[in-house]
Write a protein that holds these residues in place. Structure first.
Motif, short mmCIF file in Angstrom:
data_model
loop_
_atom_site.label_atom_id
_atom_site.label_comp_id
_atom_site.label_asym_id
_atom_site.label_seq_id
_atom_site.Cartn_x
_atom_site.Cartn_y
_atom_site.Cartn_z
N PRO A 252 -0.95 3.90 -4.01
CA PRO A 252 -1.89 5.00 -4.26
C PRO A 252 -2.55 5.52 -2.99
CG PRO A 252 -2.82 2.91 -5.02
CD PRO A 252 -1.38 2.66 -4.67
N ILE A 253 -2.66 4.69 -1.96
CA ILE A 253 -3.26 5.13 -0.70
C ILE A 253 -2.31 6.08 0.02
CG2 ILE A 253 -4.32 4.38 1.46
CD1 ILE A 253 -5.68 3.38 -1.17
N ILE A 254 -1.04 5.74 0.04
CA ILE A 254 -0.04 6.61 0.66
C ILE A 254 -0.03 7.96 -0.03
CG2 ILE A 254 2.44 6.93 1.04
CD1 ILE A 254 2.58 3.81 1.31
N ALA A 255 -0.09 7.95 -1.35
CA ALA A 255 -0.08 9.21 -2.10
C ALA A 255 -1.33 10.03 -1.82
CB ALA A 255 0.04 8.92 -3.60
N LYS A 256 -2.49 9.37 -1.77
CA LYS A 256 -3.75 10.09 -1.59
C LYS A 256 -3.87 10.71 -0.21
CE LYS A 256 -8.78 9.51 -1.65
NZ LYS A 256 -9.93 8.60 -1.98
N TYR A 257 -3.40 10.00 0.82
CA TYR A 257 -3.67 10.44 2.20
C TYR A 257 -2.50 11.18 2.85
CZ TYR A 257 -8.16 8.19 2.08
OH TYR A 257 -9.46 7.87 1.76
#
Length: 293
Positions: A252-257
């Protein structure tokens, strides 16, 4: 090489990958770090600006942010009567490494040191280990500038393993400490621009999101099936379990940033940083596992 002059006496130098800084004064030049990738261009930049300012181009002081070679490996280019300044741990580590290219500092300090030269004042401070045991904060109060190397990358995610940092809790705390100083310009040591306070805040949120996601994954992924599957091959069980926790936390961090911080889509950077943080959560903060009944 790009040289920024804001205001007249302070200069930030970058080759697009590494950064350094210097001050020209009537009493000589103070250099802050000497990355080998910039190398002789440091003196060329000093020559240009010193001539424009009508002052000496002689480097009289070299301040080390920390001991790592990628920020200090060109130090020996500035020989003669240069006074090397750094944290006491920088001296210990450079003496240990015994590299002639990086002379150990003669002037050291434990917590704080003020360098006064040619009407310029620079405040050096050590607030505990972060990226390295000796990484210091370099404050230019007369120029609205703070220099802190290898923690925040302006507009970019950290590279592998939290910028290859040695003390995870200290690294996570460092941006808040940096923001406690008054400054407008932030020299972060890498890439092609100065950072802003907003850059530091975005970095903090990225790291906080990784922490929260890592905690959630650690709390929801059950290790039992992995140890049942691999039996006596304990390290295979550990690997597959931690890989699953890391991937679940990082996704989810990769997707968000992606699109917010450059290289967020280079998955290995966020996954290795996530792994480093979740291991710190387990080992530095605890608990690492339930206590056996």
């Amino acid at each position: 090489m790009f040289v920024s002059q804001r205001p007249l006496q302070r200069l930030w130098v970058t080759d697009g990958t590494y950064q350094a800084a210097f001050l020209t004064t009537p009493d000589g030049v103070v250099l802050f770090d000497a990355p080998p990738t910039i190398g002789h261009n440091l003196q060329r930049a000093v020559d240009e600006i010193a001539a424009a300012n009508g002052v000496s181009n002689q480097v009289t002081h070299l301040v080390y942010s920390h001991h790592h070679d990628d920020h200090t490996g060109a130090a020996s280019l500035f020989d003669g009567d240069v006074v090397h300044v750094g944290h006491e741990e920088t001296r210990r580590l450079l003496l240990r490494d015994n590299n002639p290219a990086r002379p150990a500092p003669e002037v050291t300090f434990q917590d704080r040191y003020t360098l006064d030269i040619g009407g310029e004042r620079v405040e050096l401070a050590w607030h505990g280990p972060n990226h390295s045991p000796d990484n210091i904060y370099i404050h230019f109060p007369g120029h609205d500038t703070l220099m802190l190397i290898d923690v925040v990358n302006a507009g970019w995610v950290p590279i592998y393993n939290l910028n290859l940092s040695e003390d995870v809790p200290g690294y996570i705390q460092a941006p808040a400490t940096a923001l406690s100083y008054p400054w407008k310009h932030f020299i972060c040591g890498h890439l092609g621009r100065l950072a802003t306070r907003d850059d530091v805040a975005v970095h903090q949120q990225y790291i906080a999101d990784i922490e929260a996601s890592a905690r959630q994954a650690l709390g929801t992924v059950d290790p039992t099936p992995y140890f049942q599957k691999y039996g006596e091959n304990a390290w295979a069980a550990v690997k597959t379990y931690l890989d699953e926790v890391t991937d679940r936390a990082a996704a989810p961090i990769i997707a968000k940033y992606t699109g917010v911080l450059a290289a967020a889509d280079v998955e290995v950077f966020t996954t290795t940083t996530t792994f480093t943080i979740l291991q710190s959560i387990r080992l530095d903060l605890g608990p690492s596992a339930p206590v056996h009944p």
